[in-house]
Design a protein around this motif. Structure first.
Motif, short mmCIF file in Angstrom:
data_model
loop_
_atom_site.label_atom_id
_atom_site.label_comp_id
_atom_site.label_asym_id
_atom_site.label_seq_id
_atom_site.Cartn_x
_atom_site.Cartn_y
_atom_site.Cartn_z
N ILE A 1 0.86 -1.36 0.07
CA ILE A 1 0.16 0.02 0.01
C ILE A 1 0.72 1.25 0.11
O ILE A 1 1.98 1.20 0.58
N ASN B 1 -8.71 1.42 3.97
CA ASN B 1 -8.29 -0.14 4.02
C ASN B 1 -9.14 -0.66 5.19
O ASN B 1 -9.95 -1.48 5.25
N SER C 1 -7.46 -7.55 2.61
CA SER C 1 -7.13 -6.17 2.17
C SER C 1 -7.81 -5.70 1.01
O SER C 1 -8.22 -6.62 0.15
N ILE C 2 -7.85 -4.41 0.87
CA ILE C 2 -8.35 -4.02 -0.54
C ILE C 2 -7.13 -4.11 -1.67
O ILE C 2 -7.55 -3.24 -2.62
N THR D 1 -14.14 -3.62 -3.00
CA THR D 1 -14.47 -2.35 -2.03
C THR D 1 -16.06 -2.68 -1.29
O THR D 1 -16.32 -1.69 -0.80
#
Length: 493
Positions: A143, A153, A182-183, A245
């Motif tokens: 990230i 996130n 996680s995204i 998402t």
């Protein structure tokens, strides 16, 4: 990237204050629509291009901090993952030969940025989804170093309460079923965002028109057929972004709770409809408050920033998003069209933009608008079919029935787009150059997704495994991209 925030998490008290500020901003925005003067005399267009970084092996290069330092241009910014950057283009008018000048400026800018990126071991490529990305690439530090991304996130997973499910099946039966903690998969979705500044009174017509044309836009421009090694939808980015998402566990989906990635559910009559829906239906993900008193600013004849409302609006991912902004002290509103993938070339990006702006111009000013003859459910079904099938999609259009995207475009939409560009005051040279690219995709049947898919198939037939075929295909893609020849002319290996 969206607006940076100072915190990575928020207390209950901060969230409560933020909610109150968002509602106050919404009330002030309603007053402004009724009594304020918005900038709309000279409609402007804007452009954002999200980009991927590659290493020498054509894998993602997690080096955006180093690349941005080397580029040293404020027009380039971070995006969600360290292998993403974004190019923001300053607003400009559409008429005349402005688009031709923009094409040259973009090519020069990206060439210079790529040269500087190579000096630190990376390459820049515009593509809807980087086809060589694999699950193991997200096992380390992926990230970008911005509070906004970490806060997003964490907020998404706090709201969801469990890992994200990614489940997408392609037309040949290849299927991806996996979980994400996680995204990170969302970062694979890189797009081109088109902005159109309009008056508030004209916003609804332009947004409705943009919604109606989203399906042919996606079908013609699809450029994201592979993810995690699987051949999925022609424009996999659409479904992947929605799933990656999603703040809703299965129980909330079953209750009909709306997703954060939102096509919408009705035609609108005012820009206020969209901001009001965003506030009414979607809990805050980021909760950063300011000290601005928007009521006092408005009553003091100033222009409120409406920072909290804008921050919240930026976390509801409509495919056509309403934007409120201020330039030179004066407010304006924009339609942000978010359906297009990045790439393959700058001329392809410009062709997609010209096609969109021409269509919207005509459809938004027709005496009998298309959305009065097209149900919203049909528009949404068209959009979903276009993302799955790309050039093979069949779409419903009033007066045409259900037709192939190539036939719909050649017989009906291209003439509509040409009229719109003429009404904008765009030169014939611009219209001819870019609309001929759209025509070429229809007559050859080849867009980015088709070229990628067919190139991989041929490489596999010669004995390459999937991972090797994807790497070889991507190297060829980069080579062709630098020629700036439109993708429908690219030879296959």
């Amino acid at each position: 990237m969206g607006k940076e925030v100072s915190a990575q998490s928020y207390s209950r008290e901060e969230r409560q204050r933020y909610r109150e500020k968002v509602h106050q901003d919404l009330d002030v925005f309603e007053r402004m629509l009724a009594q304020s003067s918005f900038e709309a005399e000279r409609p402007l267009t804007g452009l954002e291009i999200e980009l991927n970084l590659l290493d020498e092996a054509a894998d993602p290069a997690f080096a955006n901090a180093e690349v941005l330092a080397a580029i040293d241009d404020p027009g380039y910014q971070t995006e969600l993952a360290q292998y993403n950057i974004e190019l923001n283009v300053a607003p400009r008018p559409l008429p005349g030969d402005a688009a031709l000048a923009l094409e040259q400026d973009l090519r020069a800018s990206l060439d210079a940025a790529d040269e500087r990126a190579r000096a630190v071991g990376a390459r820049i490529v515009p593509i809807g989804i980087l086809p060589t990305i694999r699950p193991e690439h997200f096992q380390g530090e992926w990230i970008s170093r911005n509070n906004r991304y970490t806060a997003l996130n964490d907020s998404i997973f706090e709201a969801r309460g469990e890992d994200i499910v990614i489940d997408i099946e392609g037309p040949t039966g290849e299927r991806l079923e996996t979980f994400a903690d996680s995204i990170a998969p969302e970062s694979a979705c890189t797009s081109v965002q088109l902005h159109l500044q309009v008056s508030p009174s004209d916003f609804a017509d332009h947004w409705n028109a943009a919604q109606a044309v989203s399906a042919p836009q996606v079908a013609l421009a699809a450029n994201s057929p592979f993810f995690f090694g699987r051949r999925l939808h022609a424009e996999t980015r659409i479904e992947l972004f929605a799933q990656a998402t999603d703040t809703r566990p299965i129980e909330l989906k079953n209750q009909g709770v709306r997703p954060r990635v939102f096509f919408g559910e009705r035609w609108i009559t005012s820009i206020f409809d969209l901001f009001e829906e965003n506030v009414r239906y979607f809990p805050a993900l980021l909760a950063e408050s300011t000290d601005e008193d928007p009521v006092a600013v408005l009553e003091g004849h100033g222009t409120p920033a409406l920072t909290e409302l804008n921050l919240h609006n930026g976390t509801v991912y409509r495919w056509n998003r309403p934007i409120y902004d201020i330039a030179d002290g004066k407010p304006h509103v924009r339609v942000e069209n978010r359906v297009l993938p990045a790439g393959p070339t700058i001329v392809d990006v410009m062709a997609n933009a010209a096609f969109y702006y021409g269509l919207v111009r005509t459809l938004a000013t027709e005496e009998r608008p298309v959305w009065t003859r097209l149900s919203f459910a049909a528009a949404r079904a068209n959009f979903e079919a276009a993302a799955r099938g790309g050039m093979d999609a069949r779409l419903y259009w009033p007066g045409q029935g259900e037709v192939g995207v190539d036939e719909l475009t050649l017989r009906h939409l291209l003439p509509v787009a040409a009229r719109g560009l003429e009404d904008w005051g765009v030169s014939p040279a611009v219209s001819d150059r870019y609309l001929s690219v759209i025509e070429g995709r229809c007559t050859t049947g080849q867009n980015g997704a088709v070229w990628q898919t067919e190139a991989v198939r041929r490489l596999e037939e010669r004995g390459a495994d999937r991972a090797s075929a994807l790497s070889q295909m991507l190297e060829l893609y980069v080579e062709h991209m630098h020629t700036n020849e439109p993708v429908h002319t690219w030879p296959l290996p």
